[in-house]
Motif scaffolding. Structure first.
Motif: not given
Length: 486
Positions: A18, A20-21, A47, A50-51, A53-56, A61, A81
């Motif tokens: 929840t 991490s991003c 940044e 984070q990008d 991280h959002q993509k898994g 990341a 992070q």
């Protein structure tokens, strides 16, 4: 009794996924100094992290976060992070250092303190964890992660009433307005209210949690417990089924369902739910304990087994006494258990429970041919007996009578579509029969349903088998299924 709230491992997984991003933490706390002062390269790298991280892509990341920290050593957001990425990768000691560093760099920031507290709880360091969580709540009284983790710890160690009342006050404050009052917070509020004996308030909180998230497993389980305690077994069963549908591989959901079925007098169905678990789960202490309770009549327990033996002096032909002794020794002395179940079944051939116990003992003793005979006799008079079908499926498979075993495993799946292990045995049966296309389809279904924690061995076997199986299918090998007549 089941744990009152969600396991810490699940809680911390929720934390890492929840947050991490999440947006940059200082913005959440009204602080505009930290990130804007970062060197441009550090900001850009953060940044990019984070990008990813959002993509898994957790590994990538992590690389970006570490580069950002190199560019700006005092960078609390990147430390935070990076720590969450390390948690997702299972590198917990490194994550702990990172969260401590983030907290040192920004002492007024609640998130690293809350995350560190949850991690310490996961590492079984409860006293340190509670201190950190209390500190996080001083910084942010409505911090969801800290409240959830603190509630979990408090309920697990059975905190004193004053401690729980204080915690409940914090939870009620956090849920006072709709903003930020998540289903998880309402569910844990209900759990604490239940622990304090405030049943009506707990039910209202759990109703609210389920209205926000109908598939919240813990809220469903808590409400099922409350309803069962009030004697509302039918609606308790509805919640238990809903919890199991939402988390088909949850051992706690299966245990709850079995207990409520037993309370409804459906002992056979309760045992069937436990019998459907994989072998590793069946060996868990809480599963063994519940199964023994179900198998042994309420008037019989482990301490009374010796006394039951003495009854045989005058009750040697009493099938109920013999069956109870079969249940007594089922775990500790399977051979002895088998003898008692056999004698009980011989004396009362009409009792399905005695016969089912005998068949299960035969399977455990690897006397599969006899188990097939007994199981078929049971099904002749009780065609929907789940335990008999499960015993028969296992016995036929072990006897390499795969075609017959397939029929039984398909029956089990029709009864319990979430029974992942049945797909594995169906797949391997087709594979051994040379019906490769059907085997591939069943293997893929198993992989879609399997839990890596419980089924890793089977998953590894399948992953080794699939490449050669696909080649065999591509080359036209294997027995083709017969076309059904129109």
């Amino acid at each position: 009794m089941l744990s009152r709230f969600r396991p810490l491992a699940f809680l911390f997984l929720a934390l890492s996924l929840t947050l991490s991003c999440a947006p940059i933490a200082h913005a959440q706390n009204g602080d505009d100094d930290g990130f804007t002062e970062a060197a441009p390269d550090a900001a850009r790298l953060f940044e990019q992290g984070q990008d990813a991280h959002q993509k898994g892509d957790i590994e990538l990341a992590l690389e970006f976060y570490e580069e950002a920290i190199k560019a700006r050593p005092e960078f609390p957001e990147a430390e935070y992070q990076r720590a969450l990425a390390l948690i997702q990768l299972g590198r917990l000691p490194e994550a702990e250092k990172g969260l401590r560093r983030a907290g040192e760099l920004r002492a007024e920031w609640a998130l690293p303190q809350a995350a560190l507290g949850a991690l310490l709880a996961r590492l079984n360091r409860p006293e340190e964890a509670e201190a950190r969580l209390a500190g996080a709540l001083k910084l942010d009284a409505r911090n969801t992660v800290a409240l959830l983790a603190l509630a979990d710890l408090s309920l697990r160690r059975k905190a004193s009433r004053p401690e729980l009342e204080k915690l409940l006050g914090q939870l009620r404050s956090a849920t006072a307005s709709s903003e930020g009052a998540t289903a998880e917070l309402w569910a844990v509020r209900g759990a604490v209210e239940r622990a304090l004996g405030e049943s009506a308030a707990a039910l209202a909180s759990l109703d609210r949690a389920i209205s926000l998230a109908p598939n919240d497993v813990q809220a469903r389980m808590e409400r099922a417990e409350l309803r069962a305690a009030a004697g509302d077994f039918e609606r308790a069963l509805e919640d238990a089924f809903a919890a199991q549908r939402a988390a088909p591989d949850s051992i706690n959901a299966v245990l709850l369902l079995a207990r409520i079925k037993a309370q409804l007098g459906k002992k056979e169905e309760a045992l069937a739910a436990l019998d459907a678990l994989d072998e590793a789960s069946k060996r868990r202490p809480e599963v063994v304990a519940l199964r023994n309770t179900l198998l042994v009549d309420d008037s019989v327990n482990a301490e009374s087994c010796a006394a039951m033996e003495k009854l045989l002096d005058t009750e040697a032909r009493n099938p109920a006494v013999l069956a109870r002794l079969g249940a007594c020794y089922r775990v500790g002395d399977p051979a002895r258990s088998l003898d008692y179940y056999r004698r009980a079944s011989d004396l009362d051939t009409s009792n399905v429970d005695y016969a089912a116990g005998y068949a299960a003992a035969l399977v455990q003793a690897r006397r599969f041919a006899e188990a097939v005979i007994i199981s078929r006799r049971i099904l002749a008079v009780a065609p929907d007996n789940y335990t008999a079908h499960a015993n028969l499926a296992t016995a036929l498979y072990e006897l390499k009578r795969f075609r017959e075993a397939l029929a039984e495993y398909n029956w089990l799946l029709a009864s319990r579509p979430d029974l992942a292990v049945a797909y594995f045995f169906i797949a391997t049966a087709y594979d051994k029969l040379g019906e490769y296309s059907e085997a591939l389809a069943a293997y893929e279904k198993f992989l879609a349903h399997a839990d890596p924690k419980d089924n890793q061995l089977e998953i590894d076997k399948i992953n080794l088998r699939l490449p050669s199986l696909r080649r065999q299918i591509a080359h036209g090998e294997g027995i083709k299924p017969k076309k059904k007549k129109p």
